[in-house]
Scaffold this motif. Structure first.
Motif, PDB file in Angstrom:
ATOM      1  N   ARG A 189       5.942  38.503  36.617  1.00  0.00           N
ATOM      2  CA  ARG A 189       4.542  38.283  36.221  1.00  0.00           C
ATOM      3  C   ARG A 189       3.611  39.200  37.016  1.00  0.00           C
ATOM      4  O   ARG A 189       2.633  39.717  36.479  1.00  0.00           O
ATOM      5  CB  ARG A 189       4.163  36.822  36.451  1.00  0.00           C
ATOM      6  CG  ARG A 189       4.828  35.803  35.520  1.00  0.00           C
ATOM      7  CD  ARG A 189       4.210  35.829  34.142  1.00  0.00           C
ATOM      8  NE  ARG A 189       4.709  34.750  33.308  1.00  0.00           N
ATOM      9  CZ  ARG A 189       4.015  33.668  32.987  1.00  0.00           C
ATOM     10  NH1 ARG A 189       2.791  33.519  33.448  1.00  0.00           N
ATOM     11  NH2 ARG A 189       4.532  32.747  32.200  1.00  0.00           N
ATOM     12  N   LEU A 190       3.933  39.394  38.308  1.00  0.00           N
ATOM     13  CA  LEU A 190       3.095  40.255  39.143  1.00  0.00           C
ATOM     14  C   LEU A 190       3.143  41.706  38.669  1.00  0.00           C
ATOM     15  O   LEU A 190       2.102  42.369  38.580  1.00  0.00           O
ATOM     16  CB  LEU A 190       3.550  40.164  40.598  1.00  0.00           C
ATOM     17  CG  LEU A 190       2.794  41.049  41.597  1.00  0.00           C
ATOM     18  CD1 LEU A 190       1.327  40.629  41.683  1.00  0.00           C
ATOM     19  CD2 LEU A 190       3.453  40.992  42.971  1.00  0.00           C
ATOM     20  N   VAL A 192       3.886  42.783  35.646  1.00  0.00           N
ATOM     21  CA  VAL A 192       3.222  42.895  34.343  1.00  0.00           C
ATOM     22  C   VAL A 192       1.702  42.905  34.516  1.00  0.00           C
ATOM     23  O   VAL A 192       0.986  43.655  33.841  1.00  0.00           O
ATOM     24  CB  VAL A 192       3.657  41.739  33.424  1.00  0.00           C
ATOM     25  CG1 VAL A 192       2.838  41.734  32.144  1.00  0.00           C
ATOM     26  CG2 VAL A 192       5.134  41.861  33.089  1.00  0.00           C
ATOM     27  N   ALA A 193       1.194  42.071  35.433  1.00  0.00           N
ATOM     28  CA  ALA A 193      -0.250  41.969  35.611  1.00  0.00           C
ATOM     29  C   ALA A 193      -0.836  43.164  36.356  1.00  0.00           C
ATOM     30  O   ALA A 193      -1.936  43.626  36.036  1.00  0.00           O
ATOM     31  CB  ALA A 193      -0.589  40.676  36.347  1.00  0.00           C
ATOM     32  N   GLU A 194      -0.124  43.680  37.356  1.00  0.00           N
ATOM     33  CA  GLU A 194      -0.694  44.701  38.233  1.00  0.00           C
ATOM     34  C   GLU A 194      -0.158  46.111  37.978  1.00  0.00           C
ATOM     35  O   GLU A 194      -0.826  47.097  38.307  1.00  0.00           O
ATOM     36  CB  GLU A 194      -0.419  44.329  39.698  1.00  0.00           C
ATOM     37  CG  GLU A 194      -0.978  42.992  40.123  1.00  0.00           C
ATOM     38  CD  GLU A 194      -2.496  42.986  40.177  1.00  0.00           C
ATOM     39  OE1 GLU A 194      -3.102  44.080  40.217  1.00  0.00           O
ATOM     40  OE2 GLU A 194      -3.085  41.883  40.191  1.00  0.00           O
ATOM     41  N   ARG A 245      -1.440  48.520  26.946  1.00  0.00           N
ATOM     42  CA  ARG A 245      -1.832  47.863  28.198  1.00  0.00           C
ATOM     43  C   ARG A 245      -3.079  47.009  28.009  1.00  0.00           C
ATOM     44  O   ARG A 245      -3.224  45.959  28.648  1.00  0.00           O
ATOM     45  CB  ARG A 245      -2.050  48.926  29.284  1.00  0.00           C
ATOM     46  CG  ARG A 245      -0.758  49.445  29.887  1.00  0.00           C
ATOM     47  CD  ARG A 245      -1.008  50.280  31.137  1.00  0.00           C
ATOM     48  NE  ARG A 245      -1.527  51.601  30.798  1.00  0.00           N
ATOM     49  CZ  ARG A 245      -0.763  52.663  30.568  1.00  0.00           C
ATOM     50  NH1 ARG A 245       0.558  52.552  30.604  1.00  0.00           N
ATOM     51  NH2 ARG A 245      -1.296  53.842  30.300  1.00  0.00           N
ATOM     52  N   ALA A 249      -3.049  42.948  28.627  1.00  0.00           N
ATOM     53  CA  ALA A 249      -3.956  42.216  29.512  1.00  0.00           C
ATOM     54  C   ALA A 249      -4.544  40.999  28.809  1.00  0.00           C
ATOM     55  O   ALA A 249      -4.671  39.911  29.402  1.00  0.00           O
ATOM     56  CB  ALA A 249      -5.063  43.144  30.000  1.00  0.00           C
ATOM     57  N   LEU A 252      -1.884  38.312  28.536  1.00  0.00           N
ATOM     58  CA  LEU A 252      -1.653  37.630  29.808  1.00  0.00           C
ATOM     59  C   LEU A 252      -2.667  36.513  30.041  1.00  0.00           C
ATOM     60  O   LEU A 252      -2.319  35.439  30.545  1.00  0.00           O
ATOM     61  CB  LEU A 252      -1.714  38.638  30.958  1.00  0.00           C
ATOM     62  CG  LEU A 252      -0.479  39.528  31.143  1.00  0.00           C
ATOM     63  CD1 LEU A 252      -0.745  40.586  32.198  1.00  0.00           C
ATOM     64  CD2 LEU A 252       0.735  38.690  31.526  1.00  0.00           C
ATOM     65  N   VAL A 253      -3.913  36.759  29.686  1.00  0.00           N
ATOM     66  CA  VAL A 253      -4.939  35.713  29.812  1.00  0.00           C
ATOM     67  C   VAL A 253      -4.613  34.540  28.907  1.00  0.00           C
ATOM     68  O   VAL A 253      -4.705  33.365  29.315  1.00  0.00           O
ATOM     69  CB  VAL A 253      -6.328  36.293  29.484  1.00  0.00           C
ATOM     70  CG1 VAL A 253      -7.386  35.188  29.480  1.00  0.00           C
ATOM     71  CG2 VAL A 253      -6.705  37.379  30.482  1.00  0.00           C
ATOM     72  N   ALA A 256      -1.582  32.591  30.305  1.00  0.00           N
ATOM     73  CA  ALA A 256      -1.953  31.733  31.431  1.00  0.00           C
ATOM     74  C   ALA A 256      -2.669  30.474  30.957  1.00  0.00           C
ATOM     75  O   ALA A 256      -2.448  29.374  31.483  1.00  0.00           O
ATOM     76  CB  ALA A 256      -2.831  32.511  32.406  1.00  0.00           C
TER      77      ALA A 256
END
Length: 344
Positions: A189-190, A192-194, A245, A249, A252-253, A256
């Motif tokens: 997850r980290l 993918v997010a960063e 990308r 993003a 991902l929101v 979550a």
């Protein structure tokens, strides 16, 4: 079908209600099958139902014992069940499959009208069938609502994850080879997010990636970090990586948010189960809150079932059996029932 508490007597009055989306039909009948009111059609709103109930009340003798029979119709019949009927009136919910079977018994299998359905409802109530509405139904109804809500959110989360992985293959090709369960691990997850841009991860390097993860309370082993950095350096760029990308993003929101809703749903189910008759099932090995809640949502109030045999049959797990002239032939599991648990 469960037998309700109050027995049917010669003074019993049946108020049969056949509910539709915008209107309903009411029929008041005594124990001798004499019609006292109706069939009376009314609008499915407060004034319509109140007026129909008042008309039924005016036809009921002072010594009459009233049973209100309502055929289940998805969620459309719930306002009728929850209506404030006159004190002493018993409200019963009837399975639509049983009403259809009663029509068949009356020789009207292929004929379905509101009046025929009302007569079938009346016969079932006079025969002592129906599920009485109790306070416990409120808890089971809440469990059913939350379980259905969770099922829909889980399905949406699965679709979102698939969409997210598709965008990730465009933004960071090869990441899923280095880390197969990307979304199932914290480090995945980290990344993918960063580090959806593999160039950023390649420039960071192994040691700095480990320190980056440590500042976010993640202990990253060096072999895993080396695999990730190598995958970033070997990633093949694509022309649509930039838009991928951006969509990633947004996904991902959404993911979550779905995770938060599912956790909140499971917390609500965990607080409701101890107040339900299914609380002891959580002590069975392998049966957690989610599984028990899904089972409770399908079964409903256990008192409406005569025993486990009927539940097994309604689940579509009834073995086929055929016997004639002292010859018996048994088969495999039949498809009888199947969807009954979702409709009763």
């Amino acid at each position: 079908m469960s037998v309700h508490v109050a027995p049917v007597t010669s003074s019993t009055i049946v108020v049969a209600v056949d509910v539709g989306k915008t209107s309903a039909v009411l029929l008041v009948t005594d124990a001798s099958r004499h019609r006292l009111v109706g069939p009376l059609e009314f609008a499915m709103n407060r004034s319509g139902l109140t007026g129909a109930a008042s008309g039924a009340l005016g036809a009921v003798p002072a010594s009459g014992q009233v049973k209100v029979g309502v055929e289940a119709a998805g969620h459309y019949h719930r306002p009728v069940l929850d209506h404030r009927w006159p004190p002493g009136w018993e409200v019963l919910e009837l399975n639509p499959a049983h009403v259809a079977e009663q029509r068949r018994v009356q020789g009207r299998r292929r004929v379905k009208t509101d009046v025929i359905d009302l007569e079938a409802i009346t016969e079932l109530v006079l025969a002592g069938h129906g599920h009485p509405i109790t306070d416990r139904d409120v808890v089971i109804g809440e469990i059913t609502a939350w379980a259905s809500h969770r099922r829909r959110r889980v399905a949406t989360r699965t679709a979102t994850r698939n969409q997210l992985l598709g965008q990730l293959d465009r933004a960071f090709p090869g990441l899923t080879l280095a880390l197969p369960d990307v979304l199932g691990t914290k480090i995945g997850r980290l990344v993918v997010a960063e580090f959806a841009d593999p160039a950023r991860l390649a420039a960071l390097g192994v040691s700095r990636l480990i320190r980056f993860a440590a500042t976010r309370d993640l202990q990253l082993r060096r072999p895993v970090a080396e695999r990730l950095v190598t995958a970033a350096r070997e990633a093949l760029p694509t022309r649509d990586a930039g838009i991928a990308r951006q969509i990633l993003a947004a996904d991902l929101v959404l993911l979550a948010n779905l995770d938060h809703q599912i956790q909140a749903t499971e917390a609500a189910l965990g607080s409701l189960l101890p107040r339900s008759p299914f609380a002891t099932l959580t002590s069975v090995p392998g049966w957690g809150v989610v599984r028990v809640s899904n089972y409770a949502a399908a079964i409903g109030d256990p008192q409406r079932w005569p025993g486990p045999r009927q539940i097994y049959r309604a689940s579509g797990l009834s073995p086929m059996q055929y016997e004639s002239a002292h010859k018996r032939r048994d088969g495999g599991i039949s498809r009888e029932g199947g969807r009954v648990l979702l409709t009763v």
